[in-house]
Design a protein around this motif. Structure first.
Motif, PDB file in Angstrom:
ATOM      1  N   ILE A 108       0.842  -1.212   0.000  1.00 47.46           N
ATOM      2  CA  ILE A 108       0.000   0.000   0.000  1.00 47.46           C
ATOM      3  C   ILE A 108       0.870   1.252   0.000  1.00 47.46           C
ATOM      4  O   ILE A 108       0.568   2.251  -0.670  1.00 47.46           O
ATOM      5  CB  ILE A 108      -0.946  -0.023   1.219  1.00 47.46           C
ATOM      6  CG1 ILE A 108      -1.979  -1.149   1.066  1.00 47.46           C
ATOM      7  CG2 ILE A 108      -1.648   1.309   1.381  1.00 47.46           C
ATOM      8  CD1 ILE A 108      -2.880  -1.319   2.286  1.00 47.46           C
ATOM      9  N   ALA A 109       1.967   1.237   0.742  1.00 48.57           N
ATOM     10  CA  ALA A 109       2.851   2.405   0.791  1.00 48.57           C
ATOM     11  C   ALA A 109       3.473   2.688  -0.575  1.00 48.57           C
ATOM     12  O   ALA A 109       3.554   3.841  -1.012  1.00 48.57           O
ATOM     13  CB  ALA A 109       3.936   2.181   1.834  1.00 48.57           C
ATOM     14  N   LYS A 110       3.888   1.647  -1.291  1.00 51.56           N
ATOM     15  CA  LYS A 110       4.463   1.855  -2.622  1.00 51.56           C
ATOM     16  C   LYS A 110       3.418   2.378  -3.602  1.00 51.56           C
ATOM     17  O   LYS A 110       3.716   3.216  -4.464  1.00 51.56           O
ATOM     18  CB  LYS A 110       5.060   0.550  -3.138  1.00 51.56           C
ATOM     19  CG  LYS A 110       6.344   0.148  -2.427  1.00 51.56           C
ATOM     20  CD  LYS A 110       6.957  -1.084  -3.068  1.00 51.56           C
ATOM     21  CE  LYS A 110       8.288  -1.426  -2.422  1.00 51.56           C
ATOM     22  NZ  LYS A 110       8.923  -2.618  -3.050  1.00 51.56           N
ATOM     23  N   ALA A 111       2.208   1.863  -3.498  1.00 51.43           N
ATOM     24  CA  ALA A 111       1.157   2.371  -4.380  1.00 51.43           C
ATOM     25  C   ALA A 111       0.778   3.799  -4.037  1.00 51.43           C
ATOM     26  O   ALA A 111       0.435   4.595  -4.924  1.00 51.43           O
ATOM     27  CB  ALA A 111      -0.069   1.461  -4.284  1.00 51.43           C
ATOM     28  N   LEU A 112       0.869   4.169  -2.769  1.00 49.66           N
ATOM     29  CA  LEU A 112       0.550   5.544  -2.362  1.00 49.66           C
ATOM     30  C   LEU A 112       1.598   6.534  -2.866  1.00 49.66           C
ATOM     31  O   LEU A 112       1.260   7.678  -3.205  1.00 49.66           O
ATOM     32  CB  LEU A 112       0.443   5.605  -0.838  1.00 49.66           C
ATOM     33  CG  LEU A 112       0.066   6.948  -0.214  1.00 49.66           C
ATOM     34  CD1 LEU A 112      -1.286   7.430  -0.742  1.00 49.66           C
ATOM     35  CD2 LEU A 112       0.024   6.833   1.309  1.00 49.66           C
TER      36      LEU A 112
ATOM     37  N   LYS B 198       7.015   9.938   0.118  1.00 51.88           N
ATOM     38  CA  LYS B 198       7.988   8.851   0.223  1.00 51.88           C
ATOM     39  C   LYS B 198       8.844   8.967   1.479  1.00 51.88           C
ATOM     40  O   LYS B 198       9.102   7.974   2.168  1.00 51.88           O
ATOM     41  CB  LYS B 198       8.882   8.827  -1.014  1.00 51.88           C
ATOM     42  CG  LYS B 198       9.828   7.641  -1.044  1.00 51.88           C
ATOM     43  CD  LYS B 198      10.584   7.561  -2.355  1.00 51.88           C
ATOM     44  CE  LYS B 198      11.475   6.328  -2.401  1.00 51.88           C
ATOM     45  NZ  LYS B 198      12.195   6.215  -3.701  1.00 51.88           N
ATOM     46  N   THR B 199       9.275  10.187   1.810  1.00 53.58           N
ATOM     47  CA  THR B 199      10.114  10.367   3.007  1.00 53.58           C
ATOM     48  C   THR B 199       9.351  10.052   4.291  1.00 53.58           C
ATOM     49  O   THR B 199       9.858   9.311   5.149  1.00 53.58           O
ATOM     50  CB  THR B 199      10.676  11.786   3.039  1.00 53.58           C
ATOM     51  OG1 THR B 199      11.462  12.008   1.855  1.00 53.58           O
ATOM     52  CG2 THR B 199      11.561  11.991   4.261  1.00 53.58           C
TER      53      THR B 199
ATOM     54  N   ARG C  46      10.265   6.906   6.875  1.00 51.58           N
ATOM     55  CA  ARG C  46      10.490   7.072   8.314  1.00 51.58           C
ATOM     56  C   ARG C  46       9.534   6.196   9.131  1.00 51.58           C
ATOM     57  O   ARG C  46       9.893   5.734  10.212  1.00 51.58           O
ATOM     58  CB  ARG C  46      10.297   8.537   8.692  1.00 51.58           C
ATOM     59  CG  ARG C  46      11.389   9.455   8.141  1.00 51.58           C
ATOM     60  CD  ARG C  46      11.100  10.896   8.471  1.00 51.58           C
ATOM     61  NE  ARG C  46      12.132  11.786   7.937  1.00 51.58           N
ATOM     62  CZ  ARG C  46      12.063  13.115   7.987  1.00 51.58           C
ATOM     63  NH1 ARG C  46      10.996  13.713   8.540  1.00 51.58           N
ATOM     64  NH2 ARG C  46      13.042  13.841   7.487  1.00 51.58           N
ATOM     65  N   ALA C  47       8.339   5.980   8.605  1.00 53.71           N
ATOM     66  CA  ALA C  47       7.378   5.127   9.305  1.00 53.71           C
ATOM     67  C   ALA C  47       7.697   3.647   9.153  1.00 53.71           C
ATOM     68  O   ALA C  47       7.058   2.816   9.813  1.00 53.71           O
ATOM     69  CB  ALA C  47       5.962   5.409   8.797  1.00 53.71           C
TER      70      ALA C  47
END
Length: 313
Positions: free
Chosen positions: A266-270, A278-279, A283-284
């Motif tokens: 999900i993070a890559k798609a976001l 991205k930063t 960090r998350a």
């Protein structure tokens, strides 16, 4: 009578053997000047050439009436470190030291301005040359190499470039550029995430915050609250829970691995929809792949580390 004969025989002079006459070369005169034709040290690569030239010199000297004293030519290695334990590394180290001493006064750039170079690690260099290099020697050598690499590119001599080439990797990892992931005609972005043996694929599209995992709602796909929060952690940290709809396919491993793999997908798609995120997502901990794996079970143990209870008798 016999004793008298023995005494008379002992008084006779013993026959002396003739003295051996020294052998002389028939084609050379006895008295002449000395000429040395072959050096005592000859490079190994020029051994045949030196032998042929020595024979020619002997023939010329014999024709001129000079006596020739020949000496054996001992082939010498080209490298001065041939008889050491690390000939290739020592030669490279000595070459780098000479270059650093010779070009120490050339202007250099700040480390932040120098182009990033993929240098070999100690293990990679060991495998390449087939020698066991000590860590202390490698650290000193690679420090000089990085110092030479800071010389201004317009003023860097060719011999410095040649000396640094031996410590560079064949593939420049810093020249690789990530392949851009486009948004399709339906407004969807695609991302893939992995964790342990689980693989997740997620499609993100602007919507009202609905989440479907293998055709099931989030509450039905993951029974544990911790897994539900892990799956949508990227949307929660960036406050995008109500902005995008998620449709995902997960498989392999358990629920924990699937939830963390889904968070990465999900993070890559976001990031495709909003690159500035991205930063914060990195960090998350949503962008970086977690390399930890389950440790294998050992023989004689109940699990990877757990052992059976020790019994004395």
């Amino acid at each position: 009578m016999s004793s008298a004969r023995c005494c008379i025989r002992s008084l006779r002079p013993l026959p002396t053997a003739p003295k051996p006459t020294p052998k002389k070369w028939q084609y050379l005169p006895q008295k002449s000047a000395f000429v040395r034709t072959i050096a005592t040290t000859t490079p190994r690569s020029n051994e045949d050439d030196a032998f042929n030239s020595a024979i020619d010199g002997m023939m010329e000297a014999s024709e001129g009436g000079k006596e020739v004293i020949t000496t054996y030519a001992r082939p010498m290695p080209v490298s001065p470190s041939y008889f050491s334990r690390l000939p290739q590394f020592n030669d490279s180290f000595v070459n780098v030291q000479e270059l650093a001493r010779k070009y120490a006064r050339l202007p250099t750039l700040h480390p932040s301005q120098v182009q990033r170079v993929a240098w070999m690690t100690k293990e990679q260099y060991r495998v390449q040359i087939g020698e066991h290099v000590k860590g202390r020697d490698w650290a000193a050598c690679i420090g000089l190499v990085k110092r030479l690499n800071q010389i201004h590119p317009d003023l860097m001599p060719d011999e410095v470039k040649k000396g640094l080439r031996a410590f560079k990797r064949d593939i420049d990892i810093y020249a690789n550029k990530p392949k851009p992931i486009p948004v399709d005609k339906f407004g969807r972005s695609h991302g893939v995430g992995k964790r342990k043996s689980s693989v997740a694929r997620a499609w993100l599209v602007e919507g009202t915050g609905e989440v479907l995992i293998n055709g099931k709602p989030l509450n039905d796909a993951f029974a544990r609250i911790h897994d539900r929060e892990s799956a949508v952690w990227g949307l929660k940290t960036t406050e995008r829970l109500d902005k995008y709809n998620v449709w995902a396919l997960v498989g392999g491993g358990g629920t924990t691995g699937q939830a963390e793999a889904l968070a990465m997908a999900i993070a890559k798609a976001l990031v495709v929809h909003e690159p500035p995120l991205k930063t914060p997502l990195r960090r998350a901990g949503c962008i970086t792949r977690d390399p930890r794996q389950v440790e294998r079970k050992k023989a004689g143990h109940l699990k990877a580390r757990k052992s059976p209870a020790w019994v004395k008798r």
